[in-house]
Design a protein around this motif. Sequence first.
Motif, mmCIF file in Angstrom:
data_model
loop_
_atom_site.group_PDB
_atom_site.id
_atom_site.type_symbol
_atom_site.label_atom_id
_atom_site.label_comp_id
_atom_site.label_asym_id
_atom_site.label_seq_id
_atom_site.Cartn_x
_atom_site.Cartn_y
_atom_site.Cartn_z
ATOM 1 N N PHE A 5 0.919 -1.079 -0.104
ATOM 2 C CA PHE A 5 -0.160 -0.060 0.084
ATOM 3 C C PHE A 5 0.889 1.261 0.173
ATOM 4 O O PHE A 5 0.392 2.150 0.630
ATOM 5 C CB PHE A 5 -0.823 0.194 1.079
ATOM 6 C CG PHE A 5 -1.863 -1.084 1.659
ATOM 7 C CD1 PHE A 5 -2.446 -1.934 0.288
ATOM 8 C CD2 PHE A 5 -1.933 -1.786 2.790
ATOM 9 C CE1 PHE A 5 -3.212 -3.060 0.641
ATOM 10 C CE2 PHE A 5 -2.577 -2.721 2.961
ATOM 11 C CZ PHE A 5 -3.351 -3.733 2.075
ATOM 12 N N ALA A 57 -10.471 6.884 13.540
ATOM 13 C CA ALA A 57 -10.784 5.684 12.606
ATOM 14 C C ALA A 57 -10.091 4.651 13.327
ATOM 15 O O ALA A 57 -10.916 3.328 13.573
ATOM 16 C CB ALA A 57 -10.189 5.891 10.979
ATOM 17 N N GLY A 61 -12.405 1.535 14.847
ATOM 18 C CA GLY A 61 -12.268 0.037 14.525
ATOM 19 C C GLY A 61 -11.836 -0.828 15.738
ATOM 20 O O GLY A 61 -12.573 -1.995 15.973
ATOM 21 N N ALA A 244 -12.868 11.959 7.425
ATOM 22 C CA ALA A 244 -12.795 11.206 6.278
ATOM 23 C C ALA A 244 -13.147 12.002 5.120
ATOM 24 O O ALA A 244 -12.682 11.985 3.962
ATOM 25 C CB ALA A 244 -13.464 9.889 6.191
ATOM 26 N N VAL A 249 -8.479 10.461 6.832
ATOM 27 C CA VAL A 249 -8.254 9.166 7.115
ATOM 28 C C VAL A 249 -7.003 8.350 6.326
ATOM 29 O O VAL A 249 -7.550 8.264 5.199
ATOM 30 C CB VAL A 249 -9.673 8.460 7.396
ATOM 31 C CG1 VAL A 249 -9.217 6.745 7.667
ATOM 32 C CG2 VAL A 249 -10.493 9.008 8.379
ATOM 33 N N ASP A 250 -6.031 8.057 6.829
ATOM 34 C CA ASP A 250 -4.929 7.375 5.979
ATOM 35 C C ASP A 250 -4.934 5.622 6.258
ATOM 36 O O ASP A 250 -4.652 5.452 7.387
ATOM 37 C CB ASP A 250 -3.817 7.735 6.364
ATOM 38 C CG ASP A 250 -2.630 7.395 5.529
ATOM 39 O OD1 ASP A 250 -2.735 6.222 4.795
ATOM 40 O OD2 ASP A 250 -1.653 7.950 5.423
ATOM 41 N N LEU A 251 -5.716 5.113 5.334
ATOM 42 C CA LEU A 251 -5.823 3.561 5.650
ATOM 43 C C LEU A 251 -4.452 2.838 5.852
ATOM 44 O O LEU A 251 -4.328 1.750 6.506
ATOM 45 C CB LEU A 251 -6.611 2.901 4.558
ATOM 46 C CG LEU A 251 -7.887 3.103 4.550
ATOM 47 C CD1 LEU A 251 -8.639 2.355 3.158
ATOM 48 C CD2 LEU A 251 -8.826 2.910 5.612
ATOM 49 N N SER A 252 -3.119 3.276 5.283
ATOM 50 C CA SER A 252 -2.138 2.706 5.282
ATOM 51 C C SER A 252 -1.471 2.776 6.661
ATOM 52 O O SER A 252 -0.716 2.111 7.350
ATOM 53 C CB SER A 252 -0.959 3.339 4.280
ATOM 54 O OG SER A 252 -0.468 4.564 4.830
ATOM 55 N N VAL A 254 -3.907 3.012 9.412
ATOM 56 C CA VAL A 254 -5.196 2.423 10.262
ATOM 57 C C VAL A 254 -5.364 0.966 10.040
ATOM 58 O O VAL A 254 -5.434 0.330 10.854
ATOM 59 C CB VAL A 254 -6.586 2.956 9.791
ATOM 60 C CG1 VAL A 254 -7.733 2.352 10.612
ATOM 61 C CG2 VAL A 254 -6.850 4.559 9.951
ATOM 62 N N VAL A 255 -5.321 0.483 8.941
ATOM 63 C CA VAL A 255 -5.143 -0.884 8.590
ATOM 64 C C VAL A 255 -4.084 -1.674 9.387
ATOM 65 O O VAL A 255 -4.435 -2.746 10.252
ATOM 66 C CB VAL A 255 -5.228 -1.545 7.163
ATOM 67 C CG1 VAL A 255 -4.904 -2.733 6.950
ATOM 68 C CG2 VAL A 255 -6.423 -0.799 6.486
ATOM 69 N N PRO A 256 -2.828 -1.348 9.287
ATOM 70 C CA PRO A 256 -1.958 -2.361 10.058
ATOM 71 C C PRO A 256 -2.043 -2.122 11.610
ATOM 72 O O PRO A 256 -1.820 -3.046 12.518
ATOM 73 C CB PRO A 256 -0.377 -1.709 9.851
ATOM 74 C CG PRO A 256 -0.713 -0.627 9.087
ATOM 75 C CD PRO A 256 -2.125 -0.586 8.688
ATOM 76 N N LEU A 258 -4.649 -1.480 13.325
ATOM 77 C CA LEU A 258 -5.807 -2.361 13.535
ATOM 78 C C LEU A 258 -5.712 -3.667 13.745
ATOM 79 O O LEU A 258 -6.085 -4.343 14.525
ATOM 80 C CB LEU A 258 -7.180 -2.009 12.781
ATOM 81 C CG LEU A 258 -8.658 -2.255 13.373
ATOM 82 C CD1 LEU A 258 -8.702 -1.682 14.745
ATOM 83 C CD2 LEU A 258 -9.635 -1.721 12.219
ATOM 84 N N ALA A 259 -4.774 -4.280 12.799
ATOM 85 C CA ALA A 259 -4.513 -5.622 12.914
ATOM 86 C C ALA A 259 -3.792 -6.049 14.042
ATOM 87 O O ALA A 259 -3.987 -7.086 14.758
ATOM 88 C CB ALA A 259 -3.600 -6.009 11.599
ATOM 89 N N GLY A 260 -2.859 -5.255 14.559
ATOM 90 C CA GLY A 260 -2.133 -5.185 15.860
ATOM 91 C C GLY A 260 -3.121 -5.311 16.963
ATOM 92 O O GLY A 260 -3.084 -5.938 17.871
ATOM 93 N N ALA A 262 -6.108 -5.574 17.381
ATOM 94 C CA ALA A 262 -7.296 -6.742 17.588
ATOM 95 C C ALA A 262 -6.609 -7.675 18.159
ATOM 96 O O ALA A 262 -7.197 -8.222 19.254
ATOM 97 C CB ALA A 262 -7.909 -7.120 16.127
#
Lengths: 347, 49
Positions: A5, A57, A61, A244, A249-252, A254-256, A258-260, A262
Amino acid sequence: MFELFGVSAGLLGLFVAFGVLIGILFGFFGMGGSFLVTPALLVMGYPSRVAVGSGLAFVFGTSVIATLKHRDLGQVDYKLGVSMIIGTTVGLEVGKEIVLYLETLGLAGNIISVTYVLLLGGIGLFVTYEALNRGDGDSDGGVSHDVDADADIDADDIPEIAKKIQSYSLPPMITLRGGIQVSLWMVLLVAFVTGLLSGFLGVGGGFIRMPALFYLIGVPVPIAVGTDLFEIMFSGGIGSFLYAQSGGVDLSIVVPLLAGSALGARVGSAATSIVNEDEIKIYFGLMLLLGALAVAVRQAGDYLGMGVLDYVSLALILGSALMVSGAVLYSAVKSIRAPASAGSMAD
Amino acid sequence: MFGIETLTGNVQAAVLVGIVLTEAMVLYVGYGAMTRALGPSVKKAIGGE
């Protein structure tokens, strides 16, 4: 170098690791997201809009995951949650208006920072003092994390201020989980004040609302945590949508994160059933105190024009978060290894 | 990223929030299944059994 990404693998790994750390705290205490992520992103050089928007964001999540977990355990009081959302929304608006007014006077930054330091430091001192004064680990005055959500709460477990607030029988009265009866107006008032502080300080407000639900309304800790998360889910969702709209909101990021988180939240919430809460409360109080110190250091840096103090501030925040999540993990491992408690550890 | 740059304003914002929500749900279910599968073994390993 490997990229995903448009972000380097190293940075993605850093975000995942940081997410695990925050997730442990969030899973255990039901708070601690926004005041860690946003300052870290700011010091990493992201614009304020992206730092705040991505932080919101991420909190959205994480709170979705944590609320689902607490819902499975029956620890969300929806009636209380909806009442709190109404009071908090009004409080947020009023808080925002006060900030705008102070901005026109040119006083907003200083007053907000001083209030933040006093509030964070005050709550930190209070939590540490409470935990130290019942360090014998019995349940006198405290509420266990794994309490039966539907059982009537023991009168001894309700803080004195909460008993006083519950004694005002101004209709309509509402019955909360644990058999607590309280005036709806009192709930709305507490929600309004916490919302006002949250809007004034520009934070999610979990560190204000969760203690307020326990100490002022008398809601057992697990239900206070679950209900607070339910509310954060709404405020985080609305907040991230608003940011957003302007590309905040930058998904690069937020996504990692959130993965950690969770994964960390799984560990943190599993630890709630095996760790002595009083032991951890001391560390949590210290984390709030160090958080207050970090804000004071950053403010001093701004005042003196010393950018290096921003890094000292970030180190204090990250160090205290690492200390508390480490303490949660250490206590959990110690409890699992203790033969005497082996029988009570089943999920 | 994720091909949403072409969307505008409210639609893009709603899609972004939707992506975060979807990721949260997937992680909740995925990590839940992983915890059920590996949890007892990890507990045993930590307990030194």
